[in-house]
Design a protein around this motif. Structure first.
Motif, PDB file in Angstrom:
ATOM      1  N   ILE A 109       0.779  -1.183   0.032  1.00 17.26           N
ATOM      2  CA  ILE A 109      -0.031  -0.018  -0.117  1.00 17.26           C
ATOM      3  C   ILE A 109       0.872   1.337   0.022  1.00 17.26           C
ATOM      4  O   ILE A 109       2.077   1.281   0.392  1.00 17.26           O
ATOM      5  N   PHE A 110       0.306   2.411  -0.297  1.00 21.28           N
ATOM      6  CA  PHE A 110       0.979   3.753  -0.250  1.00 21.28           C
ATOM      7  C   PHE A 110       0.524   4.363   1.245  1.00 21.28           C
ATOM      8  O   PHE A 110      -0.399   4.164   1.750  1.00 21.28           O
ATOM      9  N   ALA A 111       1.768   5.041   1.714  1.00 19.82           N
ATOM     10  CA  ALA A 111       1.527   5.535   3.034  1.00 19.82           C
ATOM     11  C   ALA A 111       2.321   6.662   3.038  1.00 19.82           C
ATOM     12  O   ALA A 111       3.433   6.730   2.742  1.00 19.82           O
ATOM     13  N   ALA A 112       1.818   7.630   4.074  1.00 17.72           N
ATOM     14  CA  ALA A 112       2.701   8.996   4.211  1.00 17.72           C
ATOM     15  C   ALA A 112       3.418   8.430   5.564  1.00 17.72           C
ATOM     16  O   ALA A 112       2.935   7.923   6.486  1.00 17.72           O
ATOM     17  N   VAL A 113       4.636   9.105   5.563  1.00 22.77           N
ATOM     18  CA  VAL A 113       5.689   8.872   6.567  1.00 22.77           C
ATOM     19  C   VAL A 113       6.003  10.075   7.110  1.00 22.77           C
ATOM     20  O   VAL A 113       6.699  11.018   6.282  1.00 22.77           O
ATOM     21  N   THR A 114       5.777  10.539   8.496  1.00 19.94           N
ATOM     22  CA  THR A 114       6.233  11.928   8.867  1.00 19.94           C
ATOM     23  C   THR A 114       6.991  11.555  10.128  1.00 19.94           C
ATOM     24  O   THR A 114       6.585  10.742  11.162  1.00 19.94           O
ATOM     25  N   VAL A 157       9.077  14.681   5.905  1.00 19.10           N
ATOM     26  CA  VAL A 157       7.903  14.179   5.359  1.00 19.10           C
ATOM     27  C   VAL A 157       8.016  13.337   3.925  1.00 19.10           C
ATOM     28  O   VAL A 157       9.236  13.770   3.038  1.00 19.10           O
ATOM     29  N   GLY A 158       7.432  12.161   3.544  1.00 16.41           N
ATOM     30  CA  GLY A 158       7.449  11.530   2.552  1.00 16.41           C
ATOM     31  C   GLY A 158       6.593  10.344   2.461  1.00 16.41           C
ATOM     32  O   GLY A 158       5.441  10.471   3.117  1.00 16.41           O
ATOM     33  N   TYR A 159       6.962   9.668   1.705  1.00 17.00           N
ATOM     34  CA  TYR A 159       5.962   8.313   1.210  1.00 17.00           C
ATOM     35  C   TYR A 159       6.738   6.964   1.030  1.00 17.00           C
ATOM     36  O   TYR A 159       7.884   6.836   0.812  1.00 17.00           O
ATOM     37  N   PHE A 160       5.915   5.845   1.486  1.00 25.00           N
ATOM     38  CA  PHE A 160       6.329   4.570   1.121  1.00 25.00           C
ATOM     39  C   PHE A 160       5.533   4.103   0.011  1.00 25.00           C
ATOM     40  O   PHE A 160       4.034   4.453  -0.144  1.00 25.00           O
ATOM     41  N   GLY A 167       8.322   3.007 -11.707  1.00 28.04           N
ATOM     42  CA  GLY A 167       8.253   3.862 -12.704  1.00 28.04           C
ATOM     43  C   GLY A 167       6.969   4.862 -12.516  1.00 28.04           C
ATOM     44  O   GLY A 167       7.403   6.375 -12.724  1.00 28.04           O
ATOM     45  N   VAL A 168       5.978   4.673 -12.008  1.00 24.27           N
ATOM     46  CA  VAL A 168       4.896   5.642 -11.782  1.00 24.27           C
ATOM     47  C   VAL A 168       5.594   6.309 -10.385  1.00 24.27           C
ATOM     48  O   VAL A 168       5.614   7.691 -10.430  1.00 24.27           O
ATOM     49  N   VAL A 169       6.347   5.766  -9.580  1.00 23.87           N
ATOM     50  CA  VAL A 169       6.944   6.127  -8.452  1.00 23.87           C
ATOM     51  C   VAL A 169       8.321   5.643  -8.365  1.00 23.87           C
ATOM     52  O   VAL A 169       8.500   4.844  -8.965  1.00 23.87           O
ATOM     53  N   SER A 170       8.875   5.911  -7.344  1.00 23.73           N
ATOM     54  CA  SER A 170      10.236   5.495  -6.688  1.00 23.73           C
ATOM     55  C   SER A 170       9.847   4.350  -5.450  1.00 23.73           C
ATOM     56  O   SER A 170       9.444   4.829  -4.595  1.00 23.73           O
ATOM     57  N   PRO A 171       9.881   3.127  -6.153  1.00 19.96           N
ATOM     58  CA  PRO A 171       9.433   2.050  -4.784  1.00 19.96           C
ATOM     59  C   PRO A 171      10.113   2.317  -3.624  1.00 19.96           C
ATOM     60  O   PRO A 171      11.385   2.580  -3.598  1.00 19.96           O
ATOM     61  N   GLY A 172       9.704   1.880  -2.732  1.00 16.56           N
ATOM     62  CA  GLY A 172      10.153   2.096  -1.041  1.00 16.56           C
ATOM     63  C   GLY A 172      10.105   3.414  -0.660  1.00 16.56           C
ATOM     64  O   GLY A 172       8.858   4.086  -1.053  1.00 16.56           O
ATOM     65  N   PHE A 173      10.797   4.091   0.064  1.00 18.08           N
ATOM     66  CA  PHE A 173      10.756   5.272   0.787  1.00 18.08           C
ATOM     67  C   PHE A 173      11.281   6.404   0.020  1.00 18.08           C
ATOM     68  O   PHE A 173      12.389   6.320  -0.592  1.00 18.08           O
ATOM     69  N   HIS A 174      10.542   7.284  -0.140  1.00 17.44           N
ATOM     70  CA  HIS A 174      10.883   8.663  -0.730  1.00 17.44           C
ATOM     71  C   HIS A 174      10.704   9.975  -0.063  1.00 17.44           C
ATOM     72  O   HIS A 174       9.391  10.237   0.553  1.00 17.44           O
ATOM     73  N   LEU A 175      11.696  10.243   0.859  1.00 22.07           N
ATOM     74  CA  LEU A 175      11.447  11.213   2.125  1.00 22.07           C
ATOM     75  C   LEU A 175      12.249  12.494   1.804  1.00 22.07           C
ATOM     76  O   LEU A 175      13.315  12.550   1.272  1.00 22.07           O
ATOM     77  N   GLU A 197       9.417  10.982  16.879  1.00 19.00           N
ATOM     78  CA  GLU A 197       8.114  10.377  16.923  1.00 19.00           C
ATOM     79  C   GLU A 197       7.710  10.384  15.167  1.00 19.00           C
ATOM     80  O   GLU A 197       7.644  11.344  14.481  1.00 19.00           O
ATOM     81  N   ILE A 198       7.291   9.301  14.769  1.00 17.40           N
ATOM     82  CA  ILE A 198       6.872   8.785  13.554  1.00 17.40           C
ATOM     83  C   ILE A 198       5.482   8.344  13.791  1.00 17.40           C
ATOM     84  O   ILE A 198       4.929   7.831  14.391  1.00 17.40           O
ATOM     85  N   ALA A 199       4.864   8.833  12.417  1.00 20.59           N
ATOM     86  CA  ALA A 199       3.297   8.734  12.146  1.00 20.59           C
ATOM     87  C   ALA A 199       3.334   8.051  10.820  1.00 20.59           C
ATOM     88  O   ALA A 199       4.050   8.529   9.936  1.00 20.59           O
ATOM     89  N   ILE A 200       2.286   7.237  10.496  1.00 17.37           N
ATOM     90  CA  ILE A 200       2.074   6.486   9.624  1.00 17.37           C
ATOM     91  C   ILE A 200       0.699   6.915   8.964  1.00 17.37           C
ATOM     92  O   ILE A 200      -0.283   6.623   9.883  1.00 17.37           O
ATOM     93  N   GLN A 201       0.440   7.536   7.909  1.00 15.75           N
ATOM     94  CA  GLN A 201      -1.182   7.450   7.356  1.00 15.75           C
ATOM     95  C   GLN A 201      -1.250   6.646   5.982  1.00 15.75           C
ATOM     96  O   GLN A 201      -0.711   6.991   4.963  1.00 15.75           O
ATOM     97  N   PRO A 202      -1.842   5.700   6.048  1.00 16.96           N
ATOM     98  CA  PRO A 202      -2.183   4.770   4.974  1.00 16.96           C
ATOM     99  C   PRO A 202      -3.174   5.334   4.131  1.00 16.96           C
ATOM    100  O   PRO A 202      -4.085   6.063   4.534  1.00 16.96           O
ATOM    101  N   PHE A 203      -3.017   4.993   2.783  1.00 15.96           N
ATOM    102  CA  PHE A 203      -4.115   5.256   1.857  1.00 15.96           C
ATOM    103  C   PHE A 203      -4.616   4.228   1.234  1.00 15.96           C
ATOM    104  O   PHE A 203      -3.935   3.068   0.664  1.00 15.96           O
ATOM    105  N   GLN A 204      -5.907   4.438   0.967  1.00  7.00           N
ATOM    106  CA  GLN A 204      -6.635   3.431   0.058  1.00  7.00           C
ATOM    107  C   GLN A 204      -6.991   3.804  -1.281  1.00  7.00           C
ATOM    108  O   GLN A 204      -7.254   2.807  -2.287  1.00  7.00           O
ATOM    109  N   ASN A 205      -6.598   5.180  -1.759  1.00 12.23           N
ATOM    110  CA  ASN A 205      -6.825   5.582  -2.959  1.00 12.23           C
ATOM    111  C   ASN A 205      -5.514   6.112  -3.426  1.00 12.23           C
ATOM    112  O   ASN A 205      -4.755   6.799  -2.585  1.00 12.23           O
ATOM    113  N   PHE A 206      -5.208   6.026  -4.836  1.00 17.33           N
ATOM    114  CA  PHE A 206      -4.020   6.722  -5.191  1.00 17.33           C
ATOM    115  C   PHE A 206      -4.632   7.317  -6.649  1.00 17.33           C
ATOM    116  O   PHE A 206      -4.991   6.554  -7.534  1.00 17.33           O
TER     117      PHE A 206
END
Length: 236
Positions: A109-114, A157-160, A167-175, A197-206
């Protein structure tokens, strides 16, 4: 506000052959989120979006607030929501990534990482502004400027992103990183976290938005294998 959707303008694959022209305004980007990362037209520096304010970390080390009429070729944004945080102490970058993955609970899944905290060491980079005719992404990576700091407070701030969407994204962490005093930042290459402190926000839509009116994009023929190899080289 839709906090379940990650919005992306453009793809990393577009940057590989040098499609670096801005195709969406910052004002329009912010209609889809108040938090995120990206770059400006010509791959001009690294963007970090916090609370609806867009900051540019340029290759000369300067940090400024970006105006609404400036253009991006690629960016991710989402509407941040309050998420439970987990404390981390004395972890290197590899240990941090594993801890973040453990919190996400899946690689699919896609997730925001802060992260907000104090860093023993921070290593970032920023790409200088390119001019048309634009070079390839690999060529710009060779000319990037790198920055190092010790004992620095700031925010990540960034994403997994899942491997499936390479190709659409960079797989893994982009921070990306921005120091609390706004004197250092950029695309993260490495760090050591003393405490934070780390927070994860998962996404069900891209939500992928493409520049369908851009003629260079419409004419480009992409080599998927080369695209992914060049993305990995440039991002890491």
């Amino acid at each position: 506000m839709n906090t379940e959707t990650l919005y992306q303008h453009g793809t990393l694959a577009m940057l590989v052959p040098g499609l670096l022209a801005g195709t969406l305004s910052v004002a329009d980007l912010l209609k889809h989120g108040d938090t995120g990362i990206g770059t400006l037209s010509g791959l001009n520096g690294e963007l970090m979006i916090i609370g609806g304010v867009v900051y540019q970390m340029a290759a000369d080390g300067q940090i400024r607030v970006v105006g609404p009429k400036e253009m991006v070729p690629f960016a991710n944004v989402h509407y941040a929501k309050q998420e439970p945080t987990t404390k981390l102490t004395n972890v290197d970058y590899a240990q941090f990534q594993q801890a973040a993955l453990d919190q996400i609970g899946t690689e699919n899944i896609f997730a925001a990482v802060t992260v907000t905290g104090k860093f023993t060491r921070m290593h970032t980079r920023a790409v200088g502004e390119q001019v048309s005719p634009y070079p390839t992404l690999a060529a710009t990576a060779e000319a990037q400027q790198e920055f190092n700091a010790t004992a620095i407070d700031g925010q990540v701030v960034g994403y997994f992103s899942p491997e499936l969407y390479a190709g659409v994204v960079s797989p893994g962490f982009h921070l990306h990183f921005l120091s609390s005093d706004h004197v250092m930042g950029g695309h993260i290459l490495d760090f050591e976290l003393e405490s934070g402190e780390i927070a994860i926000q998962p996404f069900q839509n891209f939500d992928l938005h493409l520049p369908i009116d851009n003629n260079d994009f419409r004419r480009e023929h992409f080599n998927s294998r080369q695209v992914i190899a060049d993305i990995r080289k440039a991002e890491h």
